[in-house]
Design a protein around this motif. Structure first.
Motif, short mmCIF file in Angstrom:
data_model
loop_
_atom_site.label_atom_id
_atom_site.label_comp_id
_atom_site.label_asym_id
_atom_site.label_seq_id
_atom_site.Cartn_x
_atom_site.Cartn_y
_atom_site.Cartn_z
N ILE A 45 25.42 34.91 42.58
CA ILE A 45 25.57 35.88 43.68
C ILE A 45 25.58 35.16 45.02
O ILE A 45 26.43 35.42 45.89
N LYS A 46 24.65 34.26 45.18
CA LYS A 46 24.52 33.53 46.46
C LYS A 46 25.79 32.72 46.75
O LYS A 46 26.31 32.72 47.87
N GLU A 47 26.30 32.04 45.73
CA GLU A 47 27.49 31.21 45.94
C GLU A 47 28.73 32.06 46.23
O GLU A 47 29.51 31.75 47.12
N LYS A 48 28.92 33.14 45.46
CA LYS A 48 30.09 33.98 45.68
C LYS A 48 30.03 34.66 47.04
O LYS A 48 31.04 34.77 47.74
N GLU A 49 28.86 35.09 47.44
CA GLU A 49 28.69 35.72 48.75
C GLU A 49 29.08 34.76 49.86
O GLU A 49 29.71 35.17 50.84
N ALA A 50 28.72 33.50 49.71
CA ALA A 50 29.02 32.50 50.76
C ALA A 50 30.50 32.15 50.81
O ALA A 50 31.04 31.85 51.88
N ASN A 51 31.18 32.19 49.65
CA ASN A 51 32.56 31.69 49.58
C ASN A 51 33.64 32.76 49.54
O ASN A 51 34.82 32.43 49.70
N TYR A 52 33.26 34.01 49.34
CA TYR A 52 34.27 35.08 49.26
C TYR A 52 34.57 35.59 50.66
O TYR A 52 33.66 35.94 51.42
N ALA A 53 35.85 35.63 51.00
CA ALA A 53 36.27 36.07 52.34
C ALA A 53 36.01 37.56 52.52
O ALA A 53 36.58 38.38 51.79
N PHE A 54 35.15 37.90 53.47
CA PHE A 54 34.78 39.30 53.67
C PHE A 54 36.01 40.16 53.99
O PHE A 54 36.09 41.32 53.59
N ALA A 55 36.98 39.57 54.68
CA ALA A 55 38.18 40.32 55.06
C ALA A 55 38.95 40.79 53.82
O ALA A 55 39.69 41.78 53.89
N HIS A 56 38.79 40.10 52.70
CA HIS A 56 39.49 40.50 51.49
C HIS A 56 39.02 41.86 50.97
O HIS A 56 39.77 42.55 50.27
N ARG A 57 37.78 42.22 51.31
CA ARG A 57 37.25 43.50 50.83
C ARG A 57 38.08 44.68 51.34
O ARG A 57 38.40 45.60 50.58
N HIS A 128 21.43 44.58 45.20
CA HIS A 128 22.87 44.42 45.18
C HIS A 128 23.52 45.54 44.36
O HIS A 128 22.84 46.23 43.60
N GLN A 129 24.82 45.70 44.54
CA GLN A 129 25.58 46.69 43.78
C GLN A 129 26.60 45.95 42.92
O GLN A 129 27.16 44.92 43.34
N PHE A 130 26.86 46.50 41.73
CA PHE A 130 27.73 45.82 40.78
C PHE A 130 28.75 46.82 40.23
O PHE A 130 28.38 47.90 39.76
N VAL A 131 30.02 46.42 40.29
CA VAL A 131 31.12 47.31 39.94
C VAL A 131 31.88 46.75 38.73
O VAL A 131 32.34 45.60 38.75
N PRO A 132 32.03 47.56 37.65
CA PRO A 132 32.83 47.10 36.50
C PRO A 132 34.32 47.26 36.79
O PRO A 132 34.76 48.29 37.30
N VAL A 133 35.10 46.22 36.47
CA VAL A 133 36.54 46.22 36.77
C VAL A 133 37.34 45.91 35.51
O VAL A 133 37.01 44.97 34.77
N TYR A 134 38.39 46.69 35.30
CA TYR A 134 39.38 46.38 34.27
C TYR A 134 40.65 45.94 34.97
O TYR A 134 41.24 46.69 35.75
N TRP A 135 41.06 44.70 34.72
CA TRP A 135 42.27 44.15 35.30
C TRP A 135 43.43 44.41 34.35
O TRP A 135 43.47 43.87 33.25
N MET A 136 44.38 45.25 34.78
CA MET A 136 45.54 45.56 33.93
C MET A 136 46.56 44.42 34.01
O MET A 136 46.96 44.02 35.11
N ALA A 137 46.97 43.93 32.87
CA ALA A 137 47.97 42.86 32.84
C ALA A 137 49.37 43.46 32.95
O ALA A 137 50.20 43.36 32.04
N THR A 138 49.63 44.08 34.08
CA THR A 138 50.90 44.80 34.28
C THR A 138 52.10 43.86 34.35
O THR A 138 53.23 44.29 34.09
N GLU A 139 51.88 42.60 34.73
CA GLU A 139 53.00 41.67 34.91
C GLU A 139 53.36 40.91 33.64
O GLU A 139 54.34 40.16 33.63
N ASP A 140 52.58 41.09 32.59
CA ASP A 140 52.90 40.43 31.33
C ASP A 140 54.27 40.92 30.84
O ASP A 140 54.64 42.08 31.05
N HIS A 141 55.04 40.03 30.20
CA HIS A 141 56.38 40.44 29.77
C HIS A 141 56.58 40.40 28.26
O HIS A 141 57.70 40.56 27.77
N ASP A 142 55.51 40.19 27.50
CA ASP A 142 55.65 40.12 26.04
C ASP A 142 55.51 41.53 25.44
O ASP A 142 54.44 41.92 24.97
N PHE A 143 56.60 42.26 25.44
CA PHE A 143 56.60 43.64 24.98
C PHE A 143 56.20 43.77 23.51
O PHE A 143 55.51 44.71 23.12
N ASP A 144 56.62 42.81 22.69
CA ASP A 144 56.34 42.89 21.25
C ASP A 144 54.85 42.83 20.94
O ASP A 144 54.43 43.26 19.86
#
Length: 533
Positions: A45-57, A128-144
């Motif tokens: 937590i400490k490391e990510k807080e220091a290195n994550y750009a607040f503007a990205h939020r 602290h607050q913690f948010v669960p995230v599901y990252w959709m692989a929308t750009e994947d191209h392997d339809f099969d």
């Protein structure tokens, strides 16, 4: 659900690399930052807080609100979206392809693991607050890989031609799939709920991204899950400086190649999961996702007439970042650039390639996340549990390869001793004396003694196999019952979670399925779960 467990190593379904990682083998420590123990999250937590750009939020939250436009979201998810604006909020992420109707059962286990970890972290770190995230692989191209799921032992498939990123595909043809699904599910109350869910997701949304977002939100929204689509121009702009270093300096190629070599030095049994490319980006447009390659100073999009000079490609990257799609090597970095993330939760194959990436992250000055193996589970009904008990089996036996499993049990239940180990030991003692005799008289005789020993041992092996085969015939009914229960729980001789779709459990448990999984699966268990209901 009643919960039991078996060590991952004892299942036989996890690679040496992953088992060594779970054992925290010392030689592997250079390939990850921190092992996901509860007490290690404070430093993460400490490391990510220091290195994550607040503007990205602000960019992240604004993009997510756009992505959720037109979707009814729960109060819990809405609160999590708001919380992402705060400096003390962090995410836990899992990702997966846009498999039809979620695909294999372990898709649910991934997200359950993610939600449960955020709950546990909230208890351990209440400031602290913690948010669960599901990252959709929308750009994947392997339809099969994503156009089907298994239902009642049958393959339900979406047959159509497809090219480019799967998230952009329209839902044409899924009405035919819906008819197949409806016929297979039956007419119970739970079946009708599943039909409605499929229909609303796939027949009332225009593309696969929208359909999947709706489906996953319906299943997990009330638990606060936030769904992220990386195919977003505002989010891609945050990736531009890192894409430049990849495309024009080839830093990921250099670093990941070095890491693969270093992993192979730790153990030749570690299989390379993913090899880096000189350029780890595709060029993306509707109906098109093709690799960018460089030859003689010219950058070409494979299988097209598109060509760029270095300057032209830089200008294209800055003007149209949405046209640059990260591959499996670059996507993890993209995720960690845009999210205030602490942990990635994935399967064994995923964690294996993440272990190749740490030096690449260091070179890009991005915090490397903690890596947690998702929960895995075998779900057993009460009726199946009774069968196992009547056959005097342990669930752990069922994880063995079928031939090994049957042979082991026949030896146990047979009324005669099928193990010829004592005879082999006695034989070895006899030949020990012959070796000594040969050494004292004529050493050329040693070869003949060795050949005779091998011949007689092979003879004992053959007799043992014949006796075992005879006992299998004699105990045929028991063999059939044991084989049947193993085939039920390990369809296609594979883990249940890799074959079944969630709908088969939903037919039995209905809306109680996901709450039951949330109550039963512990992200810190470090073991394969056996769930009985």
């Amino acid at each position: 659900m009643e919960v039991d467990c078996i060590p991952f190593k004892e299942t036989g379904y996890f690679s040496k690399l992953i088992c060594d990682y779970l054992d925290q083998r010392k030689d592997l420590q250079p390939f990850y930052k921190r092992f996901p123990l509860p007490e290690n999250f404070a430093e993460q937590i400490k490391e990510k807080e220091a290195n994550y750009a607040f503007a990205h939020r602000a960019t992240l939250v604004q993009s997510l609100h756009k992505q959720y436009k037109g979707i009814t979201i729960s109060e819990h998810t809405e609160a999590n979206l708001t919380a992402l604006n705060a400096k003390n909020t962090f995410t836990v992420v899992t990702g997966h392809q846009l498999n039809l109707f979620t695909g294999p059962l372990y898709f649910l286990y991934k997200i359950v693991s993610t939600i449960n970890l955020t709950k546990e972290l909230g208890r351990l770190y209440p400031d602290h607050q913690f948010v669960p995230v599901y990252w959709m692989a929308t750009e994947d191209h392997d339809f099969d890989e994503i156009n089907y799921f298994n239902l009642n032992g049958k393959k339900v498939q979406w047959n159509r031609s497809a090219s480019g990123a799967v998230g952009m595909l329209d839902t044409k043809g899924l009405d035919v799939v819906f008819e197949t699904v409806s016929a297979e599910l039956g007419k119970t109350g739970n079946a009708e709920s599943l039909k409605a869910l499929f229909k609303q997701a796939y027949l009332e949304h225009s593309n696969l991204t929208e359909a999947t977002r709706y489906l996953v939100n319906e299943l997990f929204g009330e638990h606060g899950l936030v769904i992220v689509d990386g195919d977003d121009i505002a989010l891609k702009r945050l990736l531009v400086p890192y894409a430049e270093k990849d495309i024009f300096e080839q830093i990921p190629f250099q670093k990941v190649t070095e890491s693969i070599g270093a992993l192979e030095q730790v153990s030749p049994d570690y299989k390379v999961q993913v090899n880096p490319r000189e350029i780890n980006y595709f060029y993306l447009k509707e109906g098109l996702r093709e690799r960018i390659v460089e030859e003689g100073g010219t950058y070409q999009v494979l299988n097209t007439d598109l060509k760029f000079s270095e300057q032209e490609l830089r200008e294209e990257l800055y003007a149209h970042p949405e046209r640059f799609s990260p591959n499996v090597i670059a996507r993890p970095l993209y995720q960690e650039v845009i999210l205030p993330n602490l942990t990635y939760i994935g399967g064994g194959g995923e964690l294996a390639y993440w272990l190749e990436l740490k030096s690449y992250f260091n070179a890009m000055d991005i915090t490397f996340p903690m890596l947690l193996l998702r929960n895995s589970a075998l779900v057993i009904t009460e009726k199946q549990a009774e069968k196992i008990e009547r056959l005097n089996l342990k669930v752990a036996h069922l994880f063995l390869k079928q031939n090994t499993f049957i042979n082991k049990k026949i030896r146990e239940i047979s009324n005669i001793d099928i193990d010829f180990s004592p005879q082999k030991k006695y034989l070895e003692e006899q030949f020990k004396h012959l070796y000594e005799l040969a050494a004292e008289t004529d050493k050329s005789f040693l070869g003949a003694v060795k050949a005779q020993e091998v011949k007689q041992k092979k003879g004992l092996d053959a007799l043992e196999k014949r006796l075992l085969k005879a006992q299998k015939r004699k105990l045929k009914d028991q063999v059939i019952r044991m084989t049947d229960i193993q085939n039920e729980l390990f369809p296609n001789k594979s883990l249940q979670e890799r074959q079944l779709n969630f709908s088969e459990l939903y037919l039995e448990l209905g809306k109680g399925l996901i709450p039951s999984l949330l109550d039963s699966l512990d992200p810190f268990s470090g073991a394969f779960s056996i769930l009985k209901y």
